[in-house]
Design an enzyme around this catalytic site. Structure first.
Site, mmCIF file in Angstrom:
data_model
loop_
_atom_site.group_PDB
_atom_site.id
_atom_site.type_symbol
_atom_site.label_atom_id
_atom_site.label_comp_id
_atom_site.label_asym_id
_atom_site.label_seq_id
_atom_site.Cartn_x
_atom_site.Cartn_y
_atom_site.Cartn_z
ATOM 1 N N ARG A 161 70.076 74.973 15.138
ATOM 2 C CA ARG A 161 68.784 73.821 15.450
ATOM 3 C C ARG A 161 69.432 72.240 15.307
ATOM 4 O O ARG A 161 69.293 71.982 14.866
ATOM 5 C CB ARG A 161 68.130 74.108 14.435
ATOM 6 C CG ARG A 161 67.093 75.255 14.577
ATOM 7 C CD ARG A 161 66.270 74.963 15.500
ATOM 8 N NE ARG A 161 64.911 75.740 15.607
ATOM 9 C CZ ARG A 161 65.109 76.901 16.077
ATOM 10 N NH1 ARG A 161 66.520 77.662 16.840
ATOM 11 N NH2 ARG A 161 64.271 78.490 16.069
ATOM 12 N N SER A 230 57.674 75.943 14.268
ATOM 13 C CA SER A 230 58.508 75.870 13.042
ATOM 14 C C SER A 230 58.502 74.601 12.573
ATOM 15 O O SER A 230 59.124 73.910 13.088
ATOM 16 C CB SER A 230 60.308 76.556 13.198
ATOM 17 O OG SER A 230 59.505 77.686 13.180
ATOM 18 N N GLU A 327 62.279 70.594 10.677
ATOM 19 C CA GLU A 327 62.151 71.142 11.769
ATOM 20 C C GLU A 327 61.639 69.784 12.710
ATOM 21 O O GLU A 327 63.302 69.186 13.771
ATOM 22 C CB GLU A 327 62.562 72.195 12.483
ATOM 23 C CG GLU A 327 63.032 72.293 13.770
ATOM 24 C CD GLU A 327 62.431 73.125 14.308
ATOM 25 O OE1 GLU A 327 63.194 74.578 14.354
ATOM 26 O OE2 GLU A 327 62.178 73.414 16.434
HETATM 27 P P1 FAD Z 1 59.836 65.633 22.275
HETATM 28 O O1 FAD Z 1 59.883 66.466 20.716
HETATM 29 O O2 FAD Z 1 58.896 65.678 23.005
HETATM 30 O O3 FAD Z 1 61.301 64.874 20.849
HETATM 31 C C1 FAD Z 1 61.642 65.404 20.239
HETATM 32 C C2 FAD Z 1 63.219 64.709 19.995
HETATM 33 O O4 FAD Z 1 63.964 64.360 21.241
HETATM 34 C C3 FAD Z 1 62.630 63.566 20.169
HETATM 35 O O5 FAD Z 1 62.998 62.895 18.733
HETATM 36 C C4 FAD Z 1 62.318 62.539 21.338
HETATM 37 O O6 FAD Z 1 62.686 61.218 21.150
HETATM 38 C C5 FAD Z 1 63.713 63.537 21.305
HETATM 39 N N1 FAD Z 1 63.869 63.208 22.566
HETATM 40 C C6 FAD Z 1 63.034 63.985 23.888
HETATM 41 N N2 FAD Z 1 64.019 63.962 24.623
HETATM 42 C C7 FAD Z 1 64.984 62.954 24.784
HETATM 43 C C8 FAD Z 1 65.794 62.780 26.100
HETATM 44 N N3 FAD Z 1 65.713 63.579 27.048
HETATM 45 N N4 FAD Z 1 67.007 61.942 25.711
HETATM 46 C C9 FAD Z 1 66.737 62.156 24.532
HETATM 47 N N5 FAD Z 1 65.952 61.859 23.414
HETATM 48 C C10 FAD Z 1 64.426 62.489 23.315
HETATM 49 N N6 FAD Z 1 62.140 75.509 19.963
HETATM 50 C C11 FAD Z 1 63.247 76.064 18.907
HETATM 51 O O7 FAD Z 1 63.850 75.742 19.621
HETATM 52 N N7 FAD Z 1 62.910 77.659 19.640
HETATM 53 C C12 FAD Z 1 61.080 77.639 19.564
HETATM 54 O O8 FAD Z 1 61.091 79.304 19.786
HETATM 55 C C13 FAD Z 1 59.488 76.789 19.640
HETATM 56 N N8 FAD Z 1 59.217 77.841 19.900
HETATM 57 C C14 FAD Z 1 57.625 76.424 19.286
HETATM 58 C C15 FAD Z 1 56.781 77.034 19.746
HETATM 59 C C16 FAD Z 1 55.439 76.222 19.527
HETATM 60 C C17 FAD Z 1 53.891 76.513 19.996
HETATM 61 C C18 FAD Z 1 55.993 74.731 19.774
HETATM 62 C C19 FAD Z 1 54.868 73.688 19.995
HETATM 63 C C20 FAD Z 1 56.769 74.020 19.739
HETATM 64 C C21 FAD Z 1 58.284 74.969 19.519
HETATM 65 N N9 FAD Z 1 59.634 74.694 19.385
HETATM 66 C C22 FAD Z 1 60.461 75.600 19.885
HETATM 67 C C23 FAD Z 1 59.875 73.100 19.587
HETATM 68 C C24 FAD Z 1 59.801 72.436 20.373
HETATM 69 O O9 FAD Z 1 59.389 73.298 21.159
HETATM 70 C C25 FAD Z 1 61.436 72.141 21.420
HETATM 71 O O10 FAD Z 1 62.453 71.975 19.877
HETATM 72 C C26 FAD Z 1 61.858 71.340 22.702
HETATM 73 O O11 FAD Z 1 62.837 71.407 22.928
HETATM 74 C C27 FAD Z 1 61.043 70.275 22.083
HETATM 75 O O12 FAD Z 1 60.842 69.590 23.527
HETATM 76 P P2 FAD Z 1 60.095 68.516 23.484
HETATM 77 O O13 FAD Z 1 60.553 67.975 25.162
HETATM 78 O O14 FAD Z 1 58.479 68.432 23.517
HETATM 79 O O15 FAD Z 1 61.051 67.056 23.216
HETATM 80 N N1 EPU Z 2 58.241 86.362 8.108
HETATM 81 C C1 EPU Z 2 57.850 85.968 6.891
HETATM 82 N N2 EPU Z 2 56.241 85.478 7.371
HETATM 83 C C2 EPU Z 2 55.577 84.595 7.432
HETATM 84 C C3 EPU Z 2 56.594 84.753 9.466
HETATM 85 C C4 EPU Z 2 57.955 85.109 8.743
HETATM 86 O O1 EPU Z 2 57.387 87.134 6.318
HETATM 87 O O2 EPU Z 2 54.427 84.474 8.158
HETATM 88 C C5 EPU Z 2 59.583 86.594 7.679
HETATM 89 C C6 EPU Z 2 59.741 88.232 7.883
HETATM 90 O O3 EPU Z 2 60.238 88.993 7.700
HETATM 91 C C7 EPU Z 2 59.796 88.476 9.455
HETATM 92 C C8 EPU Z 2 61.136 87.059 9.488
HETATM 93 O O4 EPU Z 2 60.526 86.185 8.751
HETATM 94 O O5 EPU Z 2 60.187 89.414 10.182
HETATM 95 C C9 EPU Z 2 61.228 86.455 10.966
HETATM 96 O O6 EPU Z 2 60.410 85.186 11.524
HETATM 97 P P1 EPU Z 2 59.714 84.862 13.148
HETATM 98 O O7 EPU Z 2 60.996 86.473 13.856
HETATM 99 O O8 EPU Z 2 58.363 84.888 13.274
HETATM 100 O O9 EPU Z 2 61.040 83.762 12.900
HETATM 101 P P2 EPU Z 2 60.675 83.053 12.211
HETATM 102 O O10 EPU Z 2 62.954 82.975 11.379
HETATM 103 O O11 EPU Z 2 60.107 82.472 11.104
HETATM 104 C C10 EPU Z 2 62.606 81.437 14.012
HETATM 105 C C11 EPU Z 2 62.116 79.994 15.086
HETATM 106 C C12 EPU Z 2 61.273 80.488 15.586
HETATM 107 C C13 EPU Z 2 61.811 81.847 17.041
HETATM 108 C C14 EPU Z 2 61.603 82.838 15.666
HETATM 109 C C15 EPU Z 2 62.159 83.603 16.609
HETATM 110 C C16 EPU Z 2 63.072 78.522 13.079
HETATM 111 C C17 EPU Z 2 62.959 77.364 12.569
HETATM 112 N N3 EPU Z 2 62.232 79.530 13.788
HETATM 113 O O12 EPU Z 2 61.131 81.358 13.656
HETATM 114 O O13 EPU Z 2 61.356 79.236 16.906
HETATM 115 O O14 EPU Z 2 60.717 81.779 17.966
HETATM 116 O O15 EPU Z 2 62.702 82.731 15.186
HETATM 117 O O16 EPU Z 2 63.325 83.693 17.222
HETATM 118 O O17 EPU Z 2 64.944 79.400 13.120
HETATM 119 C C18 EPU Z 2 60.954 77.019 15.939
HETATM 120 O O18 EPU Z 2 61.734 76.755 16.196
HETATM 121 O O19 EPU Z 2 59.526 76.091 16.374
HETATM 122 C C19 EPU Z 2 60.404 78.230 16.657
HETATM 123 C C20 EPU Z 2 58.989 78.244 16.630
#
Ligand code: FAD
Ligand code: EPU
Length: 344
Positions: A161, A230, A327
């Site tokens: 991250r 997250s 995050e």
């Molecule tokens: P924004 O929210 O628009 O921007 C984020 C930051 O980056 C801001 O500071 C912005 O100023 C900057 N920025 C954006 N674009 C640019 C650019 N082109 N150049 C310079 N700066 C820029 N993240 C994960 O890593 N893994 C996941 O599994 C994951 N699951 C998600 C699930 C859900 C339901 C949601 C809502 C979010 C999740 N995210 C996850 C977080 C998010 O989707 C990612 O971080 C994504 O890459 C953000 O993209 P964005 O375009 O929406 O960024």
């Molecule tokens: N867990 C719990 N309770 C909860 C949630 C999680 O006990 O309510 C424990 C469980 O043991 C589970 C473990 O945490 O097995 C991991 O949970 P999960 O697989 O859902 O993943 P996470 O660590 O909570 C991370 C990323 C997600 C990404 C998933 C899958 C971060 C901060 N988040 O979540 O990314 O989708 O793994 O790889 O690293 C995001 O960054 O926005 C995001 C959604």
């Protein structure tokens, strides 16, 4: 000052705030022009993709610059496909596009909202893979020198991250991302929810479908419920501290890092503070994933969400002596707020 431009549909938390101005750039030239115009007036600029990793705490006094530079250019040789992708492309649409074209490699990263340009900033990751494993380069514009710079994957200094860009967003705008997807594809099935799959008889499309199903079960759809995925990062602690925790909590899930440190699950820590489902005004903790804070009826303010986050932070700190860090990026009236100011 008047704020005319509504941001509710431009952030997945659905926070109802306004900005002084919103502009959309479809190419590098206009992007730079928009930025210079605001900069010369002394106004702040916030580059935005899909708004899925930010929390607006108040109205924004400057210009929101939507980066919508498009294009997916694919070349191939015997070893790999190379994708040169515009920052304004939707990440999930790119994943679907490659799956349809039978180009494997992005399936584990399905359904992540937001734009391609934001993907390298926090090195998006999910289900056993991070962008760093497939990223060849990141093209940025240095806003101060007005030069285009290419960072190789090694120069991006990707970590969990994190990347070189995370703290340089006032200077660099990502305009294109280069991906390299190997033809000698191997499925990545080390995430617990994928480990039952047969690595000899699995296609990238099947993995894509499984990942989609898992995500739909665990994560709220921002169309229905405001959220930014997250809220906190999973904390990484040293082995000594981990050993103490393991004594008290033998069932705590943990993951070894390459540097010997230990990554814990923030979701587990929050759930074990009995906070899952906790409601705080209009903000709440998602009952199916404790790491996700939600704006249930889409009428919460950013400060309500932040207050809940602070409550979670304090509870986890009191119980485990672990200090979670967000995050999600916190955005105040004239730009990003250092999270250390809130979560101390
Ligand atoms: P924004 O929210 O628009 O921007 C984020 C930051 O980056 C801001 O500071 C912005 O100023 C900057 N920025 C954006 N674009 C640019 C650019 N082109 N150049 C310079 N700066 C820029 N993240 C994960 O890593 N893994 C996941 O599994 C994951 N699951 C998600 C699930 C859900 C339901 C949601 C809502 C979010 C999740 N995210 C996850 C977080 C998010 O989707 C990612 O971080 C994504 O890459 C953000 O993209 P964005 O375009 O929406 O960024
Ligand atoms: N867990 C719990 N309770 C909860 C949630 C999680 O006990 O309510 C424990 C469980 O043991 C589970 C473990 O945490 O097995 C991991 O949970 P999960 O697989 O859902 O993943 P996470 O660590 O909570 C991370 C990323 C997600 C990404 C998933 C899958 C971060 C901060 N988040 O979540 O990314 O989708 O793994 O790889 O690293 C995001 O960054 O926005 C995001 C959604």
């Amino acid at each position: 000052m008047k704020y005319h431009f509504r941001l509710k549909s431009l952030n997945t938390f659905s926070i109802n705030v306004f900005a002084k101005n919103i502009v959309t750039a479809h190419n590098e030239h206009t992007l730079l022009q928009f930025w210079k115009k605001a900069y010369n007036k002394g106004e702040p600029v916030l580059i935005l993709g899909g708004g899925s990793n930010i929390l607006f705490l108040e109205n924004y006094i400057g210009t929101i610059l939507l980066n919508r530079i498009k294009g997916v250019f694919i070349t191939e040789n015997k070893i790999a496909w190379r994708l040169h992708v515009g920052a304004g492309e939707r990440w999930d649409e790119l994943v679907v596009y490659t799956i349809h074209k039978n180009i494997p490699g992005l399936e584990n990263l399905a359904c992540i909202p937001g734009c391609v340009g934001a993907a390298p900033i926090q090195n998006i990751g999910a289900y056993g893979i991070e962008l760093s494993q497939i990223c060849e380069y990141v093209d940025v514009i240095d806003l101060y020198s007005e030069k285009k710079i290419r960072f190789t994957c090694a120069e991006c200094d990707f970590k969990y991250r994190n990347s070189i860009f995370r703290d340089c967003l006032k200077r660099y705008v990502v305009v294109f991302v280069g991906l390299r997807l190997l033809k000698n594809w191997k499925p990545i099935l080390n995430y617990s929810g994928l480990s039952h799959l047969n690595k000899y008889h699995i296609t990238s499309r099947q993995i894509f479908n499984v990942v989609r199903r898992i995500r739909h079960k665990k994560l709220p759809d921002p169309v229905l419920v405001g959220n930014a995925g997250s809220f906190f990062k999973n904390p990484i602690i040293d082995i000594k501290m981990a050993a103490c925790l393991f004594q008290n909590y033998p069932n705590i899930p943990y993951y070894y890092q390459k540097d010997g440190r230990i990554k814990l699950s923030a979701g587990w820590l929050i759930e074990h503070c009995r906070l899952k489902g906790c409601v705080f005004g209009e903000a709440a903790i998602y009952p199916r994933q404790a790491l996700v804070l939600i704006n249930t009826r889409k009428i919460a303010t950013g400060t309500e969400i932040a207050a809940l986050a602070l409550y979670v932070y304090n509870k986890v700190a009191d119980k485990f002596k672990i200090y979670l860090q967000p995050e999600v990026r916190l955005i105040g009236s004239n730009g990003e707020i250092n999270p250390k100011k809130l979560f101390v």
